[in-house]
Design an enzyme around this catalytic site. Structure first.
Site, PDB file in Angstrom:
ATOM      1  N   SER A   1       0.829  -1.207   0.000  1.00  0.00           N
ATOM      2  CA  SER A   1       0.000   0.000   0.000  1.00  0.00           C
ATOM      3  C   SER A   1       0.863   1.257   0.000  1.00  0.00           C
ATOM      4  CB  SER A   1      -0.921   0.011   1.223  1.00  0.00           C
ATOM      5  OG  SER A   1      -1.677  -1.173   1.268  1.00  0.00           O
TER       6      SER A   1
HETATM    7  N1  SAM Z   1       0.229  -4.094   4.087  1.00  0.00           N
HETATM    8  C1  SAM Z   1       0.845  -4.987   3.123  1.00  0.00           C
HETATM    9  C2  SAM Z   1       2.280  -4.607   2.879  1.00  0.00           C
HETATM   10  O1  SAM Z   1       2.825  -3.825   3.669  1.00  0.00           O
HETATM   11  O2  SAM Z   1       2.885  -5.116   1.910  1.00  0.00           O
HETATM   12  C3  SAM Z   1       0.097  -5.004   1.816  1.00  0.00           C
HETATM   13  C4  SAM Z   1      -1.192  -5.748   1.921  1.00  0.00           C
HETATM   14  S1  SAM Z   1      -1.905  -6.065   0.340  1.00  0.00           S
HETATM   15  C5  SAM Z   1      -2.662  -4.520  -0.021  1.00  0.00           C
HETATM   16  C6  SAM Z   1      -3.255  -7.109   0.835  1.00  0.00           C
HETATM   17  C7  SAM Z   1      -2.846  -8.521   1.142  1.00  0.00           C
HETATM   18  O3  SAM Z   1      -3.989  -9.196   1.701  1.00  0.00           O
HETATM   19  C8  SAM Z   1      -2.432  -9.339  -0.067  1.00  0.00           C
HETATM   20  O4  SAM Z   1      -1.161  -9.871   0.150  1.00  0.00           O
HETATM   21  C9  SAM Z   1      -3.491 -10.455  -0.138  1.00  0.00           C
HETATM   22  O5  SAM Z   1      -2.988 -11.692  -0.602  1.00  0.00           O
HETATM   23  C10 SAM Z   1      -3.918 -10.536   1.316  1.00  0.00           C
HETATM   24  N2  SAM Z   1      -5.212 -11.169   1.568  1.00  0.00           N
HETATM   25  C11 SAM Z   1      -6.385 -11.057   0.892  1.00  0.00           C
HETATM   26  N3  SAM Z   1      -7.333 -11.806   1.476  1.00  0.00           N
HETATM   27  C12 SAM Z   1      -6.751 -12.420   2.551  1.00  0.00           C
HETATM   28  C13 SAM Z   1      -7.210 -13.331   3.551  1.00  0.00           C
HETATM   29  N4  SAM Z   1      -8.454 -13.787   3.604  1.00  0.00           N
HETATM   30  N5  SAM Z   1      -6.319 -13.739   4.495  1.00  0.00           N
HETATM   31  C14 SAM Z   1      -5.033 -13.311   4.485  1.00  0.00           C
HETATM   32  N6  SAM Z   1      -4.543 -12.458   3.558  1.00  0.00           N
HETATM   33  C15 SAM Z   1      -5.393 -12.006   2.609  1.00  0.00           C
END
Ligand code: SAM
Length: 221
Positions: free
Chosen positions: A66
């Protein structure tokens, strides 16, 4: 807990901190966490030259790290004091995990994509923090073994708030989560007091979909 700040790209990191300050981030411990965390070590080599832009970047598996201002806004809203047990849903690159590790006592983080889980594990180890526990799985069901949590951060947008996450929030705890459509959501803060949960709408945001049992169906991904 953390190793001394490595000098590489420190100037670029300080400029990012200045941008965050100019955009309204005033919590000194949040700004300090950004100063200590080398974002260039959490992004693929192809976009490393852009690591200190205030912008989201691709991290592989169709996911993004993000925008730093979004991470900083999340962290400032949580008002962490260093004593909290925090659950993060969506480890991604592990960058926000390490920011949290500098601001809270214990961080529990869940990622559903194996390749990201593996690289985040390496990134977090390299950052030298030792208060992070990781799980590969569906974060919409939370991590009941270590509940309750003083704070929960969800880094992906779901159609509704997963009930297990509300259940795993401690008394006085706060959860920040994007809720809405697949490509556009509102950021909400939920607070639990006296067993009651209240909610506050914060901002319009655009996150990747929260996939899982209490999120969007993975078949539609
Ligand atoms: N804050 C993170 C960083 O610093 O890199 C970025 C997060 S990214 C926007 C969102 C993440 O949520 C992705 O890696 C995605 O695979 C994960 N995600 C989506 N649904 C999920 C779930 N049910 N459980 C765990 N992770 C999930």
């Amino acid at each position: 807990m953390a190793r001394p700040v490595e000098p590489e790209l420190r100037g670029a990191r300080l400029r990012l901190v200045e941008i965050l300050r100019e955009k309204g981030i005033s919590d000194i411990s949040v700004l300090r966490a950004f100063e200590m965390t080398p974002r260039h070590q959490f992004v693929p080599t192809g976009v490393r030259h852009r690591a200190y832009e205030d912008a989201p970047l691709p991290i592989g598996s169709s996911q993004t790290i993000s925008q730093p201002f979004i991470h900083a806004t999340y962290l400032q809203l949580l008002k962490l004091t260093g004593h909290e047990r925090v659950l993060e849903v969506g480890t991604g690159s592990g960058y926000q995990t390490v920011l949290l590790a500098h601001l809270a006592a214990q961080v529990f983080t869940i990622e559903r994509i194996s390749a990201l889980y593996q690289s985040a594990r390496d990134n977090i180890q390299r950052a030298g923090v030792n208060n992070v526990s990781m799980l590969l799985g569906d974060g919409t069901v939370g991590w009941s073994a270590y509940a309750p949590y003083d704070a929960i951060l969800v880094g992906a947008g779901g159609p509704s708030v997963p009930q297990p996450l509300l259940d795993q929030l401690a008394e006085g705890g706060r959860m920040i989560i994007p809720v809405g459509e697949r490509d556009e959501q509102k950021l909400w803060m939920y607070t639990k007091r006296g067993g009651e949960v209240t909610s506050q709408e914060l901002a319009a945001v655009r996150f990747v979909p929260l996939l899982g049992h209490h999120g969007w169906s993975a078949d539609q991904a």
